[in-house]
Design a protein around this motif. Structure first.
Motif, PDB file in Angstrom:
ATOM      1  N   SER A  11       0.716  -1.012   0.049  1.00  0.00           N
ATOM      2  CA  SER A  11       0.099   0.064   0.057  1.00  0.00           C
ATOM      3  C   SER A  11       0.461   1.164  -0.090  1.00  0.00           C
ATOM      4  CB  SER A  11      -0.969   0.205   1.503  1.00  0.00           C
ATOM      5  OG  SER A  11      -1.314  -1.487   1.469  1.00  0.00           O
ATOM      6  N   HIS A  12      -0.075   2.493  -0.213  1.00  0.00           N
ATOM      7  CA  HIS A  12       0.943   4.129  -0.079  1.00  0.00           C
ATOM      8  C   HIS A  12      -0.057   4.845  -0.024  1.00  0.00           C
ATOM      9  CE1 HIS A  12      -0.709   4.253  -4.935  1.00  0.00           C
ATOM     10  NE2 HIS A  12      -1.489   5.144  -4.213  1.00  0.00           N
ATOM     11  N   VAL A  13       0.662   5.382   1.192  1.00  0.00           N
ATOM     12  CA  VAL A  13       0.042   6.090   1.764  1.00  0.00           C
ATOM     13  C   VAL A  13       0.634   7.807   1.697  1.00  0.00           C
ATOM     14  CG1 VAL A  13      -1.611   6.696   4.017  1.00  0.00           C
ATOM     15  CG2 VAL A  13      -1.659   4.707   2.897  1.00  0.00           C
ATOM     16  N   ASP A  58      -0.577   7.291 -10.329  1.00  0.00           N
ATOM     17  CA  ASP A  58       0.178   9.174 -10.109  1.00  0.00           C
ATOM     18  C   ASP A  58      -1.835   9.261  -9.551  1.00  0.00           C
ATOM     19  OD1 ASP A  58       1.945  11.528 -10.836  1.00  0.00           O
ATOM     20  OD2 ASP A  58       0.016  12.618 -12.106  1.00  0.00           O
ATOM     21  N   HIS A  59      -0.909  10.363  -8.890  1.00  0.00           N
ATOM     22  CA  HIS A  59      -2.292  11.310  -8.195  1.00  0.00           C
ATOM     23  C   HIS A  59      -2.653  12.375  -8.697  1.00  0.00           C
ATOM     24  CE1 HIS A  59      -1.452   7.816  -5.542  1.00  0.00           C
ATOM     25  NE2 HIS A  59      -2.503   7.427  -5.124  1.00  0.00           N
ATOM     26  N   GLY A  60      -1.784  12.947  -9.363  1.00  0.00           N
ATOM     27  CA  GLY A  60      -1.772  14.001  -9.922  1.00  0.00           C
ATOM     28  C   GLY A  60      -1.118  15.380 -10.236  1.00  0.00           C
ATOM     29  N   ASP A 124       5.558  10.932  -7.745  1.00  0.00           N
ATOM     30  CA  ASP A 124       4.502  11.167  -6.388  1.00  0.00           C
ATOM     31  C   ASP A 124       4.778   9.859  -5.778  1.00  0.00           C
ATOM     32  OD1 ASP A 124       2.465   9.300  -7.298  1.00  0.00           O
ATOM     33  OD2 ASP A 124       1.395   9.915  -7.402  1.00  0.00           O
ATOM     34  N   HIS A 125       4.065  10.499  -4.551  1.00  0.00           N
ATOM     35  CA  HIS A 125       4.044   9.098  -3.518  1.00  0.00           C
ATOM     36  C   HIS A 125       3.766   7.386  -3.828  1.00  0.00           C
ATOM     37  CE1 HIS A 125      -0.308   9.434  -3.253  1.00  0.00           C
ATOM     38  NE2 HIS A 125      -0.719   8.921  -2.540  1.00  0.00           N
ATOM     39  N   ALA A 126       3.219   7.035  -4.614  1.00  0.00           N
ATOM     40  CA  ALA A 126       3.328   6.348  -5.458  1.00  0.00           C
ATOM     41  C   ALA A 126       4.331   5.726  -5.094  1.00  0.00           C
ATOM     42  CB  ALA A 126       1.664   5.208  -6.025  1.00  0.00           C
ATOM     43  N   ILE A 239      -9.080   0.247  -6.497  1.00  0.00           N
ATOM     44  CA  ILE A 239      -8.836  -0.495  -7.449  1.00  0.00           C
ATOM     45  C   ILE A 239      -7.545  -0.124  -7.873  1.00  0.00           C
ATOM     46  CG2 ILE A 239      -9.121   1.729  -8.626  1.00  0.00           C
ATOM     47  CD1 ILE A 239     -10.567  -1.225  -9.999  1.00  0.00           C
ATOM     48  N   GLU A 240      -6.550   0.561  -6.893  1.00  0.00           N
ATOM     49  CA  GLU A 240      -5.639   0.352  -7.526  1.00  0.00           C
ATOM     50  C   GLU A 240      -4.949  -0.574  -7.525  1.00  0.00           C
ATOM     51  OE1 GLU A 240      -4.384   3.190  -3.689  1.00  0.00           O
ATOM     52  OE2 GLU A 240      -4.197   4.827  -4.843  1.00  0.00           O
ATOM     53  N   LEU A 241      -5.402  -1.733  -6.109  1.00  0.00           N
ATOM     54  CA  LEU A 241      -4.643  -3.089  -5.994  1.00  0.00           C
ATOM     55  C   LEU A 241      -4.872  -3.738  -7.585  1.00  0.00           C
ATOM     56  CD1 LEU A 241      -6.843  -5.336  -6.874  1.00  0.00           C
ATOM     57  CD2 LEU A 241      -7.643  -4.960  -4.399  1.00  0.00           C
TER      58      LEU A 241
HETATM   59 FE    FE Z   1      -3.429   5.749  -3.499  1.00  0.00          FE
END
Ligand code: FE
Ligand code: DHB
Length: 280
Positions: A11-13, A58-60, A124-126, A239-241
């Motif tokens: 997981s990434h948070v 990527d989250h933006g 990014d953080h992911a 859904i990132e899985l």
């Molecule tokens: Fe995410």
């Protein structure tokens, strides 16, 4: 021939970055998640990968809603992290290898995956936090990285089955490379979480557990579901899985499970961590 050593999925948070910055990885809240990386650190010391291929979303930061490729591959010699607005410290640039990336891009296009190639790509953080979790004591990430970004933020998203096929193709391409490099595959995202709407906070332990089990024994299991069915099961961001599926498919049939952690919650997310070793 190049070798695939194994796969780490996590997981990434963004708040993982805050926990690291505040040095609270070992408190009661974060300890069970960070402890999940201890066996992975031992394994990495023994196996010493040269290259990490990271399937992530990527989250933006790099792609905004006006231009979102379904699949994109970094083709740069360096990838830069920038402030995403979460208040976490940015991490130093990541080493890339444009030549190696182009080999993967060419192999994918030959196999009819028409990916976008990115000679500039902010990560990014992911991407950054999972790598930091693997090498917490290194100021700079010590391996060559190849980012492979899969759209999970703007519909339509690629199906689980398509992501699985993408991962399988990446695995074949790596294993046909005339090179001594040792590769680790990563997939980051999931497990179940939903950050918005009426179901915000939604977590589905039963599905997550079944998914984790399937990764070892019958990895294509989740590809039976449409994206709408998956979102129903694991939440809009769960859904990132599909990143896990791409990473797992790159490993191929035979794997040895080394470690699995499942801890709820980290932030709003069901935290999952898995290391599988590749068996020839
Ligand atoms: Fe995410
Ligand atoms: C959270 C989870 C994510 O996957 C993400 O990208 C951002 C935030 C969370 O649980 O807070």
């Amino acid at each position: 021939m190049a070798e695939i050593l194994g796969m780490v999925t996590t997981s990434h948070v963004p708040s993982i970055g805050n926990a690291i910055a505040k040095n609270i990885q070992h408190n009661a809240y974060w300890g069970p998640f960070f402890d999940g990386f201890k066996p992975i650190h031992h394994w990495l010391k023994d196996h010493q990968p040269d290259v990490v291929v990271v399937f992530y979303n990527d989250h933006g930061l790099n792609f905004f809603l006006d231009t979102i490729p379904t699949f994109s591959v970094g083709a740069a010699n360096q990838y830069v992290n920038e402030d995403e607005g979460w208040g976490i410290p940015t991490l130093p640039p990541y080493k890339g290898d444009a030549k190696l990336s182009w080999e993967i891009i060419e192999g994918l296009v030959q196999r009819e995956f028409d990916v976008a190639s990115c000679q500039k790509m902010k990560v990014d953080h992911a991407f950054t936090l999972p790598l930091k979790l693997l090498w917490p004591d290194e100021a700079v990430c010590p391996v060559i990285t190849i980012p492979i970004c899969i759209n999970t933020v703007q519909f339509p998203l690629p199906s689980a089955s398509r992501c699985y096929q993408l991962g399988k193709a990446v695995g074949e391409i790596i294993q046909s490379m005339d090179s001594d490099l040792k590769f680790l595959i990563m997939g980051t995202g999931g497990l179940s979480h939903q950050l918005d709407g009426e179901r915000a906070g939604f977590i589905n332990k039963q599905f997550d557990q079944e998914f984790l089990e399937s990764m070892v024994t019958h990895p294509a299991w989740a590809t039976q579901y449409t994206n709408h069915e998956l979102i129903e099961q694991v939440g809009t961001q769960g859904i990132e899985l599909i990143m896990w599926l791409a990473a797992r498919a790159a490993l191929g049939g035979h794997v040895k499970p080394i470690s699995t952690t499942y801890h709820v919650p980290i932030s709003n997310t069901a935290g999952g961590i898995m290391l599988l070793e590749h068996v020839n």
